[in-house]
Motif scaffolding. Structure first.
Motif, PDB file in Angstrom:
ATOM      1  N   ALA B 377      26.091  61.671 -12.105  1.00  0.00           N
ATOM      2  CA  ALA B 377      25.279  60.662 -12.379  1.00  0.00           C
ATOM      3  C   ALA B 377      24.720  60.876 -10.865  1.00  0.00           C
ATOM      4  O   ALA B 377      23.501  60.694 -10.437  1.00  0.00           O
ATOM      5  CB  ALA B 377      26.133  59.345 -12.123  1.00  0.00           C
ATOM      6  N   LEU B 378      25.277  61.205  -9.599  1.00  0.00           N
ATOM      7  CA  LEU B 378      24.619  61.064  -8.418  1.00  0.00           C
ATOM      8  C   LEU B 378      23.430  62.290  -8.234  1.00  0.00           C
ATOM      9  O   LEU B 378      22.776  61.617  -7.598  1.00  0.00           O
ATOM     10  CB  LEU B 378      25.781  62.427  -7.592  1.00  0.00           C
ATOM     11  N   VAL B 379      22.848  63.229  -9.176  1.00  0.00           N
ATOM     12  CA  VAL B 379      22.193  63.853  -9.142  1.00  0.00           C
ATOM     13  C   VAL B 379      21.426  63.458  -9.940  1.00  0.00           C
ATOM     14  O   VAL B 379      20.087  62.797  -9.202  1.00  0.00           O
ATOM     15  CB  VAL B 379      22.244  65.219  -9.954  1.00  0.00           C
ATOM     16  N   ALA B 380      21.181  62.506 -11.313  1.00  0.00           N
ATOM     17  CA  ALA B 380      20.203  61.707 -11.512  1.00  0.00           C
ATOM     18  C   ALA B 380      20.196  60.426 -10.753  1.00  0.00           C
ATOM     19  O   ALA B 380      18.909  60.461 -10.507  1.00  0.00           O
ATOM     20  CB  ALA B 380      21.105  61.262 -12.698  1.00  0.00           C
ATOM     21  N   GLN B 381      20.562  59.447  -9.710  1.00  0.00           N
ATOM     22  CA  GLN B 381      20.581  59.021  -8.925  1.00  0.00           C
ATOM     23  C   GLN B 381      19.581  59.387  -7.507  1.00  0.00           C
ATOM     24  O   GLN B 381      19.688  59.006  -6.866  1.00  0.00           O
ATOM     25  CB  GLN B 381      21.679  57.962  -7.851  1.00  0.00           C
ATOM     26  N   GLY B 382      19.717  60.894  -7.587  1.00  0.00           N
ATOM     27  CA  GLY B 382      19.517  61.099  -6.155  1.00  0.00           C
ATOM     28  C   GLY B 382      20.441  61.568  -4.693  1.00  0.00           C
ATOM     29  O   GLY B 382      19.608  61.617  -4.254  1.00  0.00           O
ATOM     30  N   ARG B 383      21.184  60.968  -5.164  1.00  0.00           N
ATOM     31  CA  ARG B 383      21.958  61.160  -3.735  1.00  0.00           C
ATOM     32  C   ARG B 383      22.829  62.085  -3.497  1.00  0.00           C
ATOM     33  O   ARG B 383      23.259  62.669  -2.455  1.00  0.00           O
ATOM     34  CB  ARG B 383      23.652  60.283  -4.145  1.00  0.00           C
ATOM     35  N   ILE B 384      22.806  63.090  -4.504  1.00  0.00           N
ATOM     36  CA  ILE B 384      22.905  65.055  -3.599  1.00  0.00           C
ATOM     37  C   ILE B 384      21.724  65.499  -4.060  1.00  0.00           C
ATOM     38  O   ILE B 384      21.358  65.527  -5.598  1.00  0.00           O
ATOM     39  CB  ILE B 384      24.425  64.597  -4.349  1.00  0.00           C
ATOM     40  N   PRO B 385      21.241  66.366  -3.816  1.00  0.00           N
ATOM     41  CA  PRO B 385      20.529  67.746  -3.976  1.00  0.00           C
ATOM     42  C   PRO B 385      21.133  68.475  -5.497  1.00  0.00           C
ATOM     43  O   PRO B 385      22.178  68.470  -5.717  1.00  0.00           O
ATOM     44  CB  PRO B 385      20.261  68.167  -3.401  1.00  0.00           C
ATOM     45  N   ALA B 386      20.138  68.815  -6.614  1.00  0.00           N
ATOM     46  CA  ALA B 386      20.937  69.812  -7.533  1.00  0.00           C
ATOM     47  C   ALA B 386      21.472  70.599  -7.412  1.00  0.00           C
ATOM     48  O   ALA B 386      22.423  71.214  -7.614  1.00  0.00           O
ATOM     49  CB  ALA B 386      19.755  69.804  -8.489  1.00  0.00           C
ATOM     50  N   SER B 387      21.516  71.385  -6.016  1.00  0.00           N
ATOM     51  CA  SER B 387      21.622  72.490  -5.582  1.00  0.00           C
ATOM     52  C   SER B 387      23.268  72.769  -5.150  1.00  0.00           C
ATOM     53  O   SER B 387      23.637  73.542  -5.485  1.00  0.00           O
ATOM     54  CB  SER B 387      20.786  73.780  -4.378  1.00  0.00           C
ATOM     55  N   LEU B 388      23.767  70.977  -5.111  1.00  0.00           N
ATOM     56  CA  LEU B 388      24.954  70.856  -4.616  1.00  0.00           C
ATOM     57  C   LEU B 388      25.794  70.421  -5.427  1.00  0.00           C
ATOM     58  O   LEU B 388      26.958  69.403  -5.512  1.00  0.00           O
ATOM     59  CB  LEU B 388      24.920  70.084  -3.144  1.00  0.00           C
ATOM     60  N   ARG B 389      25.276  70.695  -6.813  1.00  0.00           N
ATOM     61  CA  ARG B 389      25.538  69.385  -7.911  1.00  0.00           C
ATOM     62  C   ARG B 389      27.785  70.377  -7.665  1.00  0.00           C
ATOM     63  O   ARG B 389      28.277  69.373  -8.050  1.00  0.00           O
ATOM     64  CB  ARG B 389      25.252  69.867  -9.252  1.00  0.00           C
ATOM     65  N   ASN B 390      27.596  71.345  -7.692  1.00  0.00           N
ATOM     66  CA  ASN B 390      29.385  71.849  -8.028  1.00  0.00           C
ATOM     67  C   ASN B 390      30.058  71.887  -6.818  1.00  0.00           C
ATOM     68  O   ASN B 390      30.995  72.431  -6.575  1.00  0.00           O
ATOM     69  CB  ASN B 390      29.443  73.225  -8.208  1.00  0.00           C
ATOM     70  N   ALA B 391      29.548  70.884  -5.935  1.00  0.00           N
ATOM     71  CA  ALA B 391      30.061  70.176  -4.100  1.00  0.00           C
ATOM     72  C   ALA B 391      30.577  69.264  -5.088  1.00  0.00           C
ATOM     73  O   ALA B 391      32.014  68.577  -3.861  1.00  0.00           O
ATOM     74  CB  ALA B 391      29.704  70.073  -3.065  1.00  0.00           C
ATOM     75  N   VAL B 392      31.301  68.532  -5.830  1.00  0.00           N
ATOM     76  CA  VAL B 392      31.003  67.076  -6.392  1.00  0.00           C
ATOM     77  C   VAL B 392      32.171  67.545  -7.631  1.00  0.00           C
ATOM     78  O   VAL B 392      32.520  68.541  -8.215  1.00  0.00           O
ATOM     79  CB  VAL B 392      30.102  66.699  -6.933  1.00  0.00           C
ATOM     80  N   MET B 393      33.701  67.507  -6.906  1.00  0.00           N
ATOM     81  CA  MET B 393      34.597  67.711  -8.508  1.00  0.00           C
ATOM     82  C   MET B 393      35.287  67.056  -9.222  1.00  0.00           C
ATOM     83  O   MET B 393      33.902  66.136  -9.504  1.00  0.00           O
ATOM     84  CB  MET B 393      35.780  67.797  -7.821  1.00  0.00           C
TER      85      MET B 393
END
Lengths: 303, 427, 315
Positions: B377-393
């Motif tokens: 959801a966060l990547v889709a909303q553009g809140r976080i860059p895709a490169s940091l997807r795995n910084a979200v648990m």
């Protein structure tokens, strides 16, 4: 010799001195005893905060002994202690090498520009140490002016990384930071040397250099000693300069160890022991300084 | 007979003080001819075999050895009205909670709110223990809970006031191993410890390495731009994980010394800096490779990225469950609070979806364990860059086999601290 | 005996290069070129970094090392988020520093003046012991003082928590010695002549103190105020050890944390504000000093410059 010739009531000066002395007793001596108490004390089993042992009979010397052993060659603190001593010695030597000529020039020669020079000299003393360190860090940063200059002038086309665990930077920063505290007292001491003594030496046939060597230098020795002690002792406990300039374990000083054991953790007694040992080590120098100061004060006072 | 009793009490004392484990106690007692008779006494200390004891006889919790903290007093009654007027004090790290949200809470309940800060959890515990501060709620970490409960620093929670716990928070954290039944805490943030780096400066694809932790020991090319965390547990754990040793709560001197040697070996290789400023230095480019907490990378993107820098240069890798440390912070109610109901409402407020998400995305970059927050959801909303997807648990990263830095005995803590001091001394 | 001038061939010894170099270097009555060079190089290199730091507080961009153009007062009050005016943390640290400095001046100066008078005129073993006690803080490493004070407040004076009060107490403790040393120096240079003259003219002890001694000490008291201000603003270690958290952070503490992370020019702006303050303070104190010592002759031989008063180590 009756002091006041009856101008002032008896006991007036003692009364004046009392508040200050009481303050120092309460807020300087007692805290020092608190360090001793913690070093020889225990630790609360739940919160791991120090429980000082006030009565010498209750003292538990384990932490202190263990810490002392760490100062033997090969011990936990041997390397960092050596490194700190080395840094302080080199920094002090550099400070004297630069500071003495400056102080000498201003006290002996700078007639017309004396007040301007004095003002400029005193200026860094007024600028916060931390700000001077900040300025230093920015100058020596990889994209800072120093590297720009070194590259442009081809002195060092590939300038080293000054701020990454470089002991040279730390020592130079120590010199830069502490030298104002050396020059001022040195200047005051050199100022006090009676010019007529030098004139007498010249009249007796000494060359200028010999006059300096045999008259000025010895007379300034107490000043040199005093100024050296004033910067060397605090330099020994410095921990923030290596942290700012370097932040790497290769340049850490004894103060960093004290900082580590104190800012949290289960062994405050070790932090207190380290502080105690540092103080005792410096106490020798402190006592010598105070003896010579007291002697000088008595000489001045009895004039 | 008297000696016998003395011996038994001595053994029980040792057990309570954590000097021996329950199994050892059993063995010794069995040798003395006493076994089953003492079972009730021993089982009152609700713990598993081989479990170490912490302060006040509370067992030290581990992810696979959950602990129910004893209640030293009853929680407040349900259905009470919240207190108003006066000042409500929050005890927290500096810059760890959005002041705007705090002020909102104050307006909502008509109290004045203030934040008192601490620089480290040690400082926080000391100041609470010595009553240097009187606060209403405090942020806390799980490995201090045994201390806080044994020292009666925090009050038990009445779950009736905190319905958001069941509604919004990950199921895996509703009854965490360190506080079963959430008797004292609600979770605040979750994060992993991993490796943060800049892809424009570090040529290796760290995530694809066989042993990603080994990048530090092969970082000669990045000498001077490498960092490890200024934390005795995290730094030594880095060296342990590098060697595939996963007991990061060990008290074995040999294991700790080995980690120390490995860590010291880093110094000539890449001369690491030791600090916790990676959330600023990585985005600014003064650090290229740093042991980081997941929240740092996100905070870096949200708040510290200089204009014109592409956020996708910031990369993060964390080990899969059980192979890399996770941690979570919590909130608890201070025992000295004069506004217990309001304190409960604060706990409920901080795990409200909107509040928690705002705090995360608009302020500190540390993820709250909310069901509504997912990496996709966060990547889709553009809140976080895709490169940091795995910084979200994700919730499944928390379980009985996850690695978490937990409380050690005083002796164990001393060992870790001394080892770390040796590393920092640059010997 | 004739009056003829006796002439003898005078041999001027030729000076070796080494001797000439030495003379050139150390001639107290000649032109000391080497010393001039060293002095000016030192002065410039010690002030230049500060000037450059102030320069970067006006930088248009975020960099502290790459000049990106003159940005005006962006970091002072322009930038709506990060400037000193708009960042509550930076503002708070400015006020905290000034508050502590003010308290320090107000408490340490009177206490120190009294202590100086007392120690200078008191005799006896107790007096020398007190003198030793007073000199100790001058040479104690700050970390030792920080550790001991924080332990004392934790275990002995438990009614004092880490707070502004604790920081103030720490500041005064190490400032006292500086005040004593400065005032005592002035006392020695004044001598006892004026007080004795006043007594001879019939003044009571209190009148002597108030109307003779105190005004004579004014320059030193002023210097002490300025010195105490400077060292209090500058103090880092003691403020940090006795700090209560973000609320008690002073400017040096902020600079320290910022420098270890990734500072913005707003930190330079904050530090520059302090420099402007202290420059203003020195300027005023210098003018006042000149005003106060106008027409005064030093009681002792040798130059008694302002530096010797402010030299702070005229022990």
């Amino acid at each position: 010799m009756r002091e006041h010739s009856g101008i002032y009531p008896r006991g007036l000066w003692q009364a004046f001195a009392l508040p200050g002395v009481v303050w120092l007793l309460l807020l300087f001596l007692v805290p020092f005893y608190a360090v001793i108490g913690v070093a020889f004390g225990g630790v609360d089993p739940i919160f791991l905060i120090p429980v000082p042992a006030w009565n010498p009979l209750d003292w538990n010397a384990d932490s202190v002994v263990q810490t002392l052993r760490g100062f033997l060659p090969g011990g936990d603190y041997w390397a960092v202690f050596l490194r700190t001593t080395l840094y302080v010695a080199i920094a002090l030597a550099l400070c004297l090498l630069i500071g003495y000529p400056v102080a000498y020039y201003i006290s002996r020669h700078a007639k017309r520009t004396k007040s301007v020079l004095l003002a400029l000299l005193v200026l860094p003393f007024w600028v916060s140490y931390l700000m001077r360190m900040l300025a230093w860090v920015n100058l020596f940063a990889p994209s800072g002016y120093v590297n720009d200059f070194l590259a442009w002038s081809h002195i060092l086309p590939d300038p080293p990384d000054w701020l990454n665990g470089n002991p040279v930077s730390v020592i130079l920063a120590l010199v830069y930071g502490y030298i104002p505290y050396l020059i001022l007292p040195l200047l005051a001491a050199l100022d006090r040397i009676d010019k007529s003594l030098l004139e007498a030496a010249r009249d007796l046939g000494a060359s200028p250099f010999r006059a300096f060597l045999h008259v000025t230098l010895p007379l300034s020795m107490t000043g040199v000693l005093g100024a050296s002690v004033i910067i060397a002792l605090p330099m020994f406990g410095d921990y923030y300069t290596p942290n700012i300039i370097s932040g790497s374990p290769t340049t850490s000083m004894l103060g960093n160890q004290i900082d580590l054991f104190f800012h949290g953790g289960p062994q405050p007694a070790i932090g207190a022991s380290l502080t105690l040992i540092l103080s005792l080590f410096l106490a020798v120098l402190m006592t010598y300084y105070m003896h010579s100061v007291a002697r000088a004060t008595r000489e001045v006072r009895d004039e | 007979m008297r000696d016998h009793d003395a011996g038994v009490s001595a053994i029980l004392e040792d057990l309570k003080a954590g000097r021996i484990s329950r199994r050892q106690a059993f063995k010794t007692l069995a040798a003395l001819g006493i076994g089953t008779a003492l079972l009730p006494a021993l089982s009152r200390l609700a713990s598993a075999d081989d479990q170490l004891m912490g302060p006040g006889g509370i067992p030290l919790a581990r992810p696979n050895k959950p602990v129910t903290l004893p209640l030293w007093e009853d929680p407040i009654k349900s259905g009470l009205e919240p207190e108003t007027d006066g000042t409500f004090t929050i005890f927290n790290y500096a810059d760890y909670i959005d002041k705007a949200l705090v002020d909102e809470f104050g307006k909502l309940h008509k109290v004045k709110v203030q934040i008192t800060t601490f620089d480290s959890i040690d400082q926080a515990i000391t100041r609470l223990a010595t009553h240097a501060v009187r606060v209403d709620v405090t942020e806390i970490v799980p490995d201090r809970l045994a201390q806080a409960v044994a020292g009666k620093l925090i009050k038990p929670v009445n779950p009736d006031y905190v319905p958001n716990l069941k509604k919004n928070v990950w199921p895996s954290l509703q009854s965490p191993f360190y506080d079963q039944e959430s008797r004292y805490t609600v979770p605040y943030t979750v994060y992993t410890t991993g490796i943060g780096w800049r892809s424009d400066k570090v040529s290796e694809d760290i995530a694809k390495l066989a042993n990603p932790w080994s990048i530090f020991w092969n970082a000669q090319a990045y000498k001077g731009y490498v960092g490890v965390l200024d934390d005795s547990r995290e730094a030594l754990a880095l060296a342990m994980l590098y060697r595939g040793f996963y007991d990061i709560n060990t008290e074995d001197p040999a294991a700790i010394d080995k980690a120390l040697e490995d860590l010291k070996a880093l110094i000539p290789i890449c001369n690491p800096k030791v600090n916790i400023t990676q959330y600023q230095t990585l985005p600014e480019g003064t650090s290229w490779l740093h042991q980081s907490w997941s929240g740092d990378l996100l905070a870096g993107v949200f708040s510290y990225l200089p204009e014109g820098t592409d956020p996708s240069v910031l990369q993060y890798w964390a080990a899969p469950r059980g192979k890399g440390p996770i941690q979570n912070d919590c909130w608890a109610i201070s025992a000295t609070t004069k506004k217990p109901v309001l304190a409960h409402l604060w706990l409920n407020y901080i795990i409200d979806n909107t509040v928690a998400t705002d705090n995360f995305l608009n302020f500190n970059g540390y993820q709250p364990p909310m069901n509504s927050i997912t990496p996709d959801a966060l990547v889709a909303q553009g809140r976080i860059p895709a490169s940091l997807r795995n910084a979200v648990m994700t919730p499944d990263e928390v379980g009985p086999d996850s690695l978490q830095e937990c409380t050690l005995t005083a002796k164990g803590q001393a060992q870790w601290q001394s080892a770390y001091a040796k590393f920092v001394s640059g010997a | 005996m004739s009056d003829a001038v006796i002439t003898r061939p005078v041999r001027v010894p030729s000076r070796s290069f080494g001797r000439r170099l030495r003379d050139w270097v150390a001639n107290p009555w000649g032109k000391p070129r080497f010393l001039v060079l060293v002095t000016w190089v030192y002065v410039i290199s010690s002030i230049a970094p500060v000037i450059i730091a102030i320069q970067f507080s006006f930088n248009d961009g975020r960099s502290l090392t790459a000049w990106q153009g003159f940005g005006g007062a962006r970091w002072y009050w322009g930038d709506p988020v990060n400037s000193v005016w708009h960042d509550p943390a930076l503002q708070h640290s400015l006020f905290q520093s000034l508050k502590l400095a003010g308290l320090d001046m107000a408490i340490a100066t009177p206490l120190g003046v009294m202590l100086a008078l007392g120690l200078a005129r008191w005799r006896g073993r107790l007096a020398s012991a007190s003198n030793f006690l007073m000199l100790f803080p001058l040479v104690t490493p700050e970390i030792v003082m920080g550790v001991s004070l924080s332990l004392a407040f934790l275990n002995v004076f438990t009614f004092i928590e880490p707070s502004t009060t604790a920081q103030m107490l720490g500041h005064v403790t190490f400032s006292l010695s500086y005040v004593v040393v400065i005032v005592r120096g002035r006392l020695f240079s004044i001598g006892r002549q004026y007080e004795e003259a006043a007594a001879d003219l019939g003044a009571t002890p209190w009148e002597t103190l108030r109307l003779v001694l105190l005004p004579l000490l004014m320059p030193a008291i002023f210097s002490s105020l300025m010195i105490v201000f400077a060292i209090s603003i500058d103090d880092f270690v003691i403020s940090q050890w006795l700090s209560c958290g973000a609320d008690c952070d002073t400017i040096p503490i902020r600079i320290y944390s910022a420098t270890r992370a990734a500072p913005l020019p707003s930190i330079n702006a904050l530090a520059s504000i302090m420099v402007y303050f202290t420059l203003g303070a020195i300027g005023i104190s210098y003018l006042v000093y000149r005003l106060m010592t106008r027409g005064e002759k030093p009681a002792r031989g040798g130059a008694r410059s302002m530096v010797s008063e402010m030299g702070a180590f005229d022990v």
